[in-house]
Design an enzyme around this catalytic site. Structure first.
Site, PDB file in Angstrom:
ATOM      1  N   LYS A  75      11.860   2.564  -9.714  1.00 24.23           N
ATOM      2  CA  LYS A  75      10.841   2.039  -8.793  1.00 24.23           C
ATOM      3  C   LYS A  75      10.623   0.563  -9.147  1.00 24.23           C
ATOM      4  O   LYS A  75      10.701   0.180 -10.325  1.00 24.23           O
ATOM      5  CB  LYS A  75       9.559   2.850  -9.006  1.00 24.23           C
ATOM      6  CG  LYS A  75       8.421   2.568  -8.043  1.00 24.23           C
ATOM      7  CD  LYS A  75       7.325   3.622  -8.265  1.00 24.23           C
ATOM      8  CE  LYS A  75       6.075   3.320  -7.470  1.00 24.23           C
ATOM      9  NZ  LYS A  75       5.005   4.296  -7.743  1.00 24.23           N
TER      10      LYS A  75
ATOM     11  N   SER B  92       3.098   6.343  -3.542  1.00 25.41           N
ATOM     12  CA  SER B  92       3.670   5.025  -3.436  1.00 25.41           C
ATOM     13  C   SER B  92       5.155   4.970  -3.800  1.00 25.41           C
ATOM     14  O   SER B  92       5.784   3.939  -3.624  1.00 25.41           O
ATOM     15  CB  SER B  92       2.910   4.052  -4.338  1.00 25.41           C
ATOM     16  OG  SER B  92       2.980   4.470  -5.674  1.00 25.41           O
TER      17      SER B  92
ATOM     18  N   SER C  14       1.428   9.536  -7.003  1.00 22.01           N
ATOM     19  CA  SER C  14       2.428   8.646  -6.422  1.00 22.01           C
ATOM     20  C   SER C  14       3.878   9.062  -6.521  1.00 22.01           C
ATOM     21  O   SER C  14       4.697   8.572  -5.769  1.00 22.01           O
ATOM     22  CB  SER C  14       2.311   7.259  -7.073  1.00 22.01           C
ATOM     23  OG  SER C  14       1.157   6.635  -6.601  1.00 22.01           O
TER      24      SER C  14
END
Lengths: 431, 422
Positions: free
Chosen positions: A69, A144, A168
């Site tokens: 990420k 996210s 997330s």
């Protein structure tokens, strides 16, 4: 194929590392234009060369392509947190997880898309594009860590390392049909992970199967001398006959059914009243926002990232979703933060009492089913069943099940049990 | 630099030193303390907050003796340093470096006391091995908070003078700030709550930052650093390793040696002088003489790397006491011993330093001096007393400065008296 199976194939020369890598490249070429799972890609030539080296069975992840990420620091590629603030920022060091994975032989394919500064539930607040769901591109991939989940599910990489502060990693994994493990707080070093809410942030693992997740957890666990909150996991006594509690919600008939099937298989299941409440979510909201204003104070336009006078830089560099969260955090006084900490203690106490009687909790993952891109949902709604595990620092595993995902939560350091039951459910599902 | 993803790490040696400092300053150590974030914006603060110990410091309630008075130390805590602001920019090398902050109570009433207090704490901590104390290297610095009020009234507004790095600077800065505040108050205005810096060149304190509106520091627990938990065992193991501290050392010195308060302080400031004195005293128990030889000769050369055999020093001191050498010839001999490294006996012989005590020779020199200085003698007999030392000097010159001064004076007085009654 699982990583173990791939390694076996590499060993017996049935498959090569370069073949696996090119499968990933093909997936990227075919679907990235639609899905927008990535922000940056590593140089393909360099990866190809690395994959061309002879297979080493002593490296647990040799030749396995993965993604990170974009809130994890990487020296070789910019690390943006999907924000204009860090659009051009190339850090001078690698996050611990990146170092460990590359040392184990894994190949970093690229940095995945996310909600700006990890604040969001749809990966639609990114400074770049919004990520779509590989199962149905009109739907959001969740957030996210939408990019990580989409990349893994669509085969662009075999696993992804994401972050989970209030759900997330687990929420997008559930939406995209992948598996996410959010380990016990303190199991994996956060050094090199941009902090959002540092008492809640947890490095998480997104994979397509349970066996891979376990293998990667082993590679990443343990002290690194740079994160004081990271400790070596104490030994966990695996119960021989696990006592499983389960909580349902309005639309989780599937969970009821799963509980029955597990009962048929000989597991001890007990239905317990749900203790999840909106008060818990309000407390999570306050704590995460309050900590975020502290953790994002360093972005001041003076030393790295977007440069300029502080107010101008923060106004221009932060996305509206970030500013909203920071404003909420700034509006809270110390007394409100303290009150939220009290609720946090309640959450921990509730779980503690539950785990006195049981070894594992089975509960829903998502309160809100997968939604179309452009729909406005907030963390308060989406993270209802997910954030409490962060608040209590407990390990939680989300696995795809029927139309959504289900969640297994255990006491601290019980990841092995979560994997065992998760694996069983997965086998059951595919049977 | 505060890059994203970086995390704080409390190093173990800081904790060791911090406990040592707390014990050396007679304070109590809290077995459990934690760290907090203090938020504010300033270019020298890369993360936008400083990690400090706000709620529970690791150490409280110490004290230090200054001029015989007890000055309370309210707290000592561990925190991180900010970056260094320079003319041309900001030096981030210092940012994040750990330091301990010692806070005294408002019990000091002059710049002199403040300087002495700083000096005392400095010497205790250097003695305990917590710091090198080298202020020019940034090992230690001092902030002074000051307010003025009329007796009987409540305390006035206080200002803070930051980053003083010498005892003199503390004294001067306090005086300068006092002056600045007096001017304001006497003209009927009020003192603003500000941070100041002291400018050495102009000897003025200059306000730098307004602290009028109380900043909301939004203190928040630093969750990335676990609680600092200490055991009695940890503390004990450090306590037994504490070296003797200045006050104890001084008490011990005064107990064993014939030295005044100030003289002890002087020796305690220089380890080499102290050990030389102590060694020499095993051969000679004339402590005052030893002391004055050390300060009179060796301090002049800042004898850090000069080696002098304590026995030689003791020998010279003994000769002085036995009247075999005058004080000034003793000093000369000591200097020669250091320069040449040869034996004192030999050098005294070679340079004819021995004191002449033979009455006959002394009287002879007096007589000669009187004969050769008729004018001075008649001046003296006419009442001009102040020429006496010159006459003594003339006699001494006859003996190349080696005459027994007391006896010469005596004999000179005798002869002059004889002449006066003629």
């Amino acid at each position: 194929m699982t990583i173990a199976q791939l390694h076996s194939a590499f060993n017996s020369k049935q498959k090569t590392k370069q073949e696996v890598l090119s499968e990933c490249f093909r997936a990227i070429d075919a679907q990235e234009g639609c899905l927008n799972a990535f922000i940056s890609f590593a140089d393909r030539q360099a990866l190809w060369q690395k994959a061309g080296t002879p297979f080493r069975s002593d490296l647990p992840l040799d030749g396995i392509p993965f993604s990170l990420k974009d809130n994890f620091m990487t020296q070789t590629m910019r690390s943006t947190c999907a924000s204009l603030m860090l659009d051009a920022f190339v850090p001078p060091y690698d996050a611990t997880v990146c170092e460990r994975l590359e040392k184990a032989g894994a190949l970093l394919i690229g940095k995945t898309n996310m909600d700006s500064f990890a604040m969001g539930v749809a990966t639609d607040t990114s400074h770049y594009k919004a990520t779509r769901n590989p199962l149905n591109p009109s739907l959001s991939a969740g957030g996210s860590s939408g990019g990580s989940a989409a990349a893994v599910k669509s085969g662009m990489c075999l696993f992804s390392i994401a972050s989970d502060t209030g759900g997330s990693a687990r929420q997008p994994a559930a939406y995209c049909g992948a598996i996410a493990m959010k380990p016990t707080y303190g199991r994996i070093s956060r050094f090199g992970l941009t902090a959002f809410a540092n008492s809640l942030d947890t490095v998480s693992i997104i994979t397509n199967n349970v066996a891979d997740s376990l293998l990667i957890l082993r590679c990443l666990s343990g002290v690194d001398g740079r994160d004081m909150t990271c400790v070596d996991a104490p030994p966990y006594q695996m119960p021989t006959k696990p006592r499983i509690a389960y909580m349902t919600h309005t639309f989780s008939d599937e969970l009821e059914w799963l509980a029955q099937r597990l009962g048929d298989d000989g597991f001890q299941l007990t239905k317990v009243p749900s203790f999840f409440t909106t008060d818990w979510m309000d407390a999570y909201n306050d704590i995460s926002a309050y900590e975020a204003t502290s953790n994002l104070a360093r972005f001041d336009g003076t030393r790295f990232g977007l440069r300029g006078p502080i107010d101008e830089v923060r106004n221009r560099g932060f996305e509206p979703s970030v500013k909203k969260r920071l404003a909420h955090g700034a509006s809270l006084c110390t007394a409100q933060y303290r009150a939220a900490l009290c609720v946090r203690q309640q959450i921990a106490d509730n779980f503690h009492a539950l785990f006195d009687r049981f070894d594992l909790l089975l509960c829903p993952a998502n309160k809100v089913p997968a939604f179309t891109l452009g729909t406005e949902y907030t963390s308060l709604e989406c993270d209802f069943f997910l954030a409490p595990a962060n608040m209590a620092g407990l390990p939680a595993l989300v696995i795809p099940y029927q139309t959504g995902g289900i969640q297994l939560i255990g006491p601290k350091w019980s990841e092995d049990l979560l994997y065992q039951i998760g694996h069983w459910i997965g086998e059951r599902e595919s049977a | 630099m505060g890059f994203p993803g970086t995390m704080p790490y409390l190093n173990a040696s800081v904790v060791q030193k911090a406990i040592t400092a707390g014990l050396a300053l007679d304070a109590s150590i809290n077995l459990q303390s934690h760290f907090d974030r203090k938020h504010y914006f300033y270019p020298d603060l890369p993360k936008g907050y400083q990690i400090t110990q706000y709620e529970v410091p690791y150490c409280e309630n110490g004290s230090v003796a200054v001029n015989g008075r007890r000055i309370d130390i309210t707290r000592i805590h561990i925190e991180e340093d900010a970056a260094k602001t320079l003319q041309e920019g900001i030096d981030y090398n210092r940012a994040g470096v750990p330091l301990i902050e010692i806070v005294t109570a408002a019990q000091l009433y002059s710049g002199d006391e403040a300087a002495k207090c700083f000096e005392k704490i400095h010497s205790i901590l250097v003695c305990a091995g917590v710091t090198t104390g080298r202020m020019n290297e940034g090992a230690m610095r001092c902030d002074v908070n000051l307010s003025l009020h009329q007796s009987g009234m409540s305390l006035g507004t206080r200002t803070e003078i930051k980053n003083l790095n010498s005892f003199q600077a503390v004294k001067r800065a306090v005086a300068a700030e006092r002056k600045r505040q007096m001017i304001i108050l006497e003209s009927g205005n009020r003192v603003k709550q500000q941070t100041c810096r002291y400018d050495e060149k102009s000897n003025r304190t200059i306000p730098v930052r307004d602290k009028e509106t109380a900043t909301d520091y939004r203190f928040m627990r630093e969750c990335d650093i676990p609680d600092l938990v200490l055991t009695q065992k940890d503390i004990q193991s450090i306590r037994i390793q504490l070296p003797p501290l200045p006050d104890a050392k001084k008490a011990s010195l005064q107990e064993h040696f014939d030295l005044s308060d100030e003289q002890c302080d002087v020796l305690l400031c220089r380890n080499w002088a102290l050990s030389l004195f102590q060694n020499a005293s095993t051969f000679c128990n004339h402590h005052q003489t030893l002391y004055h030889l050390i300060t009179g000769v060796l301090f002049r050369i800042e004898a850090d790397d000069v080696t002098i055999n304590p026995q030689d020093l003791a020998l010279i001191a003994t000769w002085i006491v036995q009247d075999k050498l005058s004080t000034s010839k003793g000093r000369e001999l000591l200097t020669l011993v250091i320069q040449s490294g040869e034996a004192p006996q030999q050098l005294a012989n070679d340079y004819s330093l021995w004191q002449i005590n033979d009455d006959r020779r002394l009287r002879d020199s007096v007589t000669k001096a009187i004969t050769q200085n008729e004018k001075m003698v008649s001046d003296y007999l006419n009442g001009k007393m102040k020429v006496f030392p010159a006459l003594v000097g003339a006699a001494m010159k006859q003996l190349s400065g080696c005459g027994n001064a007391q006896k010469i004076k005596c004999f000179m007085q005798e002869e002059l008296y004889k002449l006066s009654i003629k």
